[in-house]
Design an enzyme around this catalytic site. Structure first.
Site, PDB file in Angstrom:
ATOM      1  N   ASN A   1       0.356  -2.140  -4.768  1.00  0.00           N
ATOM      2  CA  ASN A   1      -0.730  -1.396  -5.432  1.00  0.00           C
ATOM      3  C   ASN A   1      -0.568   0.080  -5.067  1.00  0.00           C
ATOM      4  O   ASN A   1       0.294   0.426  -4.262  1.00  0.00           O
ATOM      5  CB  ASN A   1      -2.120  -1.917  -5.014  1.00  0.00           C
ATOM      6  CG  ASN A   1      -2.281  -2.148  -3.533  1.00  0.00           C
ATOM      7  OD1 ASN A   1      -2.427  -3.283  -3.077  1.00  0.00           O
ATOM      8  ND2 ASN A   1      -2.219  -1.092  -2.752  1.00  0.00           N
TER       9      ASN A   1
ATOM     10  N   HIS B   1      -0.648 -14.013   1.691  1.00  0.00           N
ATOM     11  CA  HIS B   1      -1.903 -13.543   1.080  1.00  0.00           C
ATOM     12  C   HIS B   1      -2.254 -14.230  -0.241  1.00  0.00           C
ATOM     13  O   HIS B   1      -2.906 -13.645  -1.112  1.00  0.00           O
ATOM     14  CB  HIS B   1      -1.886 -12.016   0.897  1.00  0.00           C
ATOM     15  CG  HIS B   1      -3.233 -11.389   1.124  1.00  0.00           C
ATOM     16  ND1 HIS B   1      -3.517 -10.071   0.885  1.00  0.00           N
ATOM     17  CD2 HIS B   1      -4.397 -11.946   1.548  1.00  0.00           C
ATOM     18  CE1 HIS B   1      -4.780  -9.823   1.169  1.00  0.00           C
ATOM     19  NE2 HIS B   1      -5.347 -10.949   1.572  1.00  0.00           N
TER      20      HIS B   1
ATOM     21  N   CYS C   1      -3.842  -6.186  -3.134  1.00  0.00           N
ATOM     22  CA  CYS C   1      -2.722  -6.988  -2.616  1.00  0.00           C
ATOM     23  C   CYS C   1      -2.628  -8.382  -3.219  1.00  0.00           C
ATOM     24  O   CYS C   1      -1.625  -8.736  -3.831  1.00  0.00           O
ATOM     25  CB  CYS C   1      -2.843  -7.145  -1.104  1.00  0.00           C
ATOM     26  SG  CYS C   1      -3.033  -5.612  -0.203  1.00  0.00           S
TER      27      CYS C   1
ATOM     28  N   ASP D   1       0.803  -1.242   0.000  1.00  0.00           N
ATOM     29  CA  ASP D   1       0.000   0.000   0.000  1.00  0.00           C
ATOM     30  C   ASP D   1       0.828   1.282   0.000  1.00  0.00           C
ATOM     31  O   ASP D   1       0.413   2.291   0.568  1.00  0.00           O
ATOM     32  CB  ASP D   1      -0.949   0.047   1.209  1.00  0.00           C
ATOM     33  CG  ASP D   1      -2.133  -0.886   1.049  1.00  0.00           C
ATOM     34  OD1 ASP D   1      -2.186  -1.634   0.064  1.00  0.00           O
ATOM     35  OD2 ASP D   1      -3.023  -0.858   1.934  1.00  0.00           O
TER      36      ASP D   1
END
Ligand SMILES: *[C@@H]1O[C@H](CO)[C@@H](O)[C@H](O)[C@H]1NC(C)=O
Ligand SMILES: *[C@@H]1O[C@H](CO)[C@@H](O)[C@H](O)[C@H]1NC(C)=O
Ligand SMILES: *[C@@H]1O[C@H](CO)[C@@H](O)[C@H](O)[C@H]1NC(C)=O
Ligand SMILES: *[C@@H]1O[C@H](CO)[C@@H](O)[C@H](O)[C@H]1NC(C)=O
Ligand SMILES: *[C@@H]1O[C@H](CO)[C@@H](O)[C@H](O)[C@H]1NC(C)=O
Ligand SMILES: *[C@@H]1O[C@H](CO)[C@@H](O)[C@H](O)[C@H]1NC(C)=O
Ligand SMILES: *[C@@H]1O[C@H](CO)[C@@H](O)[C@H](O)[C@H]1NC(C)=O
Ligand SMILES: *[C@@H]1O[C@H](CO)[C@@H](O)[C@H](O)[C@H]1NC(C)=O
Length: 488
Positions: free
Chosen positions: A271, A126, A70, A33
């Protein structure tokens, strides 16, 4: 004649040397992020001396695209395929639903292991954990320290009702209460101390938790930004500086231990920045989770002491996160499978050669009914690009100290206009309008038609999104309070 012979001999010796040399160490650092305007080499408000030094001595990538979220970007890095080809194009994997990167995709560390690399992951996975076969040490990594999910507490390592922190397959408690940037930096350093840089080739994948929500940081980093009024922004900036320090600590050990003589370091965000949680993407439009440039144009650079032919410049060649797989594999001496979405960017990155990539897919999400593609300078957006449509200003700073950039103030007037216009299609010329102010779809109907046709072609190979509903079997109460594999 003698000169030619001499040259030939020299060349063959050189070739022998190159082919017998150990493949370079590869360190892939992923910030979570991190916004376009949240790095010191672009925004003087940020204190990131270590990152700035590497970026400005290396190659700053000015056209390096990522997915809006993500999980999908991590999917690209690990497979070389767009998420719309793996079923991970919609949203992210949530803790209580059985999402995963399908097992038939070969991961980058698996390929690197075939080439003799030792492979370690430190940080955020993730990409699924409902079955052991989806977890890092079953997908090519020799070791894993970190967490399976997202948005956990930086100190307690809880996500909702479950603890989520492991060393390899074991639940790991000794670092409970410790800030994750420190844990991950220390673990990376332990790995560096355990590898002989002359004898082994290392792939170190370092997907930091920083700077994702929740906004948490030790006070000493927050205090660097005491002049920033807005609490979210102050904390967020502090987190960026903590990340910078972690990278500084790691690169110091890389140098001390001799890795730098034969190493490629890649740094990228996953991102664009969540402007709703302290980040900033100016001058770009939109935020994390949107198809706008602010969600998809990533802050990134590469650094190497020895492997880059051209350094200290801004590389503007088009590339996408799927390209790291074949590019890093090339650096390691391997080749990617034919038909992969990713392209080998090594000549582009190492020597500023024109990019082989002329187009890419931002995303195709059949659940949200939106998509975007880029062909040359043109960008087509279908449907609603996402919830955050503005150019979000930098929060103000205290009196007497320098304010946020003039850009921030000027753009703030615009930031709430025409949100969610939701036309079927919008068309932008990204070269001439990188900030997406002018929809030219009405002006250039022919281009629009060509672009919608191209999108239709891309859609033919779409694999339906695997976005299952929550599964009560995932509940941490069945696993001694931890998020654990075993329920899919
Ligand atoms: C993996 O399996 C899916 C579904 O069967 C298929 O669409 C995809 O092409 C396969 N991918 C690879 C790399 O084998
Ligand atoms: C970096 O190293 C210093 C000195 O050992 C240490 O105090 C600091 O906590 C480390 N920072 C991180 C983020 O690991
Ligand atoms: C690397 O180190 C190991 C253990 O120290 C040793 O057995 C091996 O021969 C070494 N390999 C090379 C290529 O030097
Ligand atoms: C602080 O910034 C956040 C965005 O990062 C914004 O949502 C919030 O409204 C701001 N707070 C104030 C008091 O301006
Ligand atoms: C900074 O911005 C504030 C408004 O947020 C303004 O009142 C102040 O004059 C500005 N200060 C400087 C030094 O430009
Ligand atoms: C917003 O929409 C209105 C009505 O469609 C239009 O007149 C105006 O120019 C738009 N403003 C911007 C900044 O695009
Ligand atoms: C780098 O990217 C920014 C943001 O899209 C853009 O405004 C700028 O023109 C680019 N720089 C170059 C040299 O292309
Ligand atoms: C369950 O978790 C607690 C910590 O919350 C730990 O002390 C205990 O050893 C765990 N039990 C098992 C069987 O893993």
């Amino acid at each position: 004649m003698a000169v030619v012979l001499h040259l030939l001999t020299f060349t063959s010796i050189l070739l022998m040397y190159v082919s017998s040399a150990r493949p370079p160490h590869i360190v892939l650092i992923v910030a979570d992020d991190l916004g376009w305007n949240d790095v010191g080499w672009r925004n003087p408000q940020m204190y990131t001396p270590n990152l700035d030094k590497l970026a400005t001595a290396g190659v700053i990538l000015n056209s390096s695209y990522v997915q809006p979220l993500c999980t999908p970007t991590r999917n690209c890095l690990m497979t070389g395929y767009y998420p719309y080809h793996t079923g991970l194009q919609h949203s992210v994997i949530v803790p209580d639903a059985a999402g995963f990167l399908p097992a038939n995709f070969t991961t980058l560390p698996q390929k690197l292991k075939e080439l003799g690399y030792v492979t370690h992951i430190v940080g955020k996975w993730h990409l699924g954990f409902c079955n052991w076969k989806y977890t890092p040490t079953y997908r090519g990594f020799d070791s894993f320290m970190g967490y399976y999910n997202a948005a956990e507490d930086y100190y307690t390592h809880y996500v909702g009702p479950g603890y989520d922190f492991r060393f390899n397959t074991d639940v790991y408690r000794p670092t409970e209460g410790e800030y994750s940037a420190n844990i991950f930096a220390n673990r990376a350093i332990d790995i560096l101390n355990s590898v002989d840089p002359e004898n082994e080739s290392l792939f170190l994948y370092l997907p930091f938790q920083t700077v994702h929500e929740p906004l948490e940081v030790p006070e000493k980093y927050e205090n660097i930004y005491s002049h920033i009024h807005n609490t979210s922004r102050r904390l967020y900036c502090g987190m960026v500086s903590a990340l910078d320090e972690a990278v500084g600590n790691i690169t110091a050990v890389l140098r001390e231990r001799g890795f730098m003589d034969n190493l490629l370091l890649v740094f990228t965000t996953d991102n664009g920045g969540p402007t709703f949680a302290g980040a900033n993407n100016l001058p770009l439009r939109g935020a994390k989770s949107t198809l706008w440039e602010g969600g998809t144009k990533g802050s990134a650079f590469v650094y190497s002491d020895t492997l880059l032919k051209k350094t200290k410049y801004l590389n503007t060649e088009m590339m996408h996160a799927v390209d790291w797989f074949p590019t890093l594999l090339h650096v390691a001496g391997g080749t990617a499978d034919a038909g992969m979405d990713g392209m080998d960017m090594w000549p582009t990155i190492s020597n500023n050669a024109p990019s082989p990539r002329k187009e890419f897919v931002y995303n195709i999400d059949e659940i949200l009914h939106n998509a975007a593609i880029r062909v040359g300078d043109y960008k087509l957006i279908e449907g609603n690009p996402g919830h955050w449509n503005g150019w979000y200003p930098l929060p103000s700073v205290k009196e007497g100290l320098p304010n946020a950039t003039a850009d921030g103030a000027a753009e703030s007037k615009n930031c709430m206009v025409n949100i969610s216009a939701d036309p079927n299609y919008q068309l932008f010329d990204i070269r001439n309008d990188p900030t997406e102010h002018f929809d030219i779809s009405k002006k250039y109907p022919k281009v629009l038609q060509q672009m919608t046709q191209r999108l239709a072609e891309y859609k033919k190979s779409l694999v339906p999104a695997n976005y299952p509903p929550p599964d009560p079997k995932s509940n941490p109460k069945y696993y001694n309070g931890t998020w654990s594999p075993g329920w899919c």
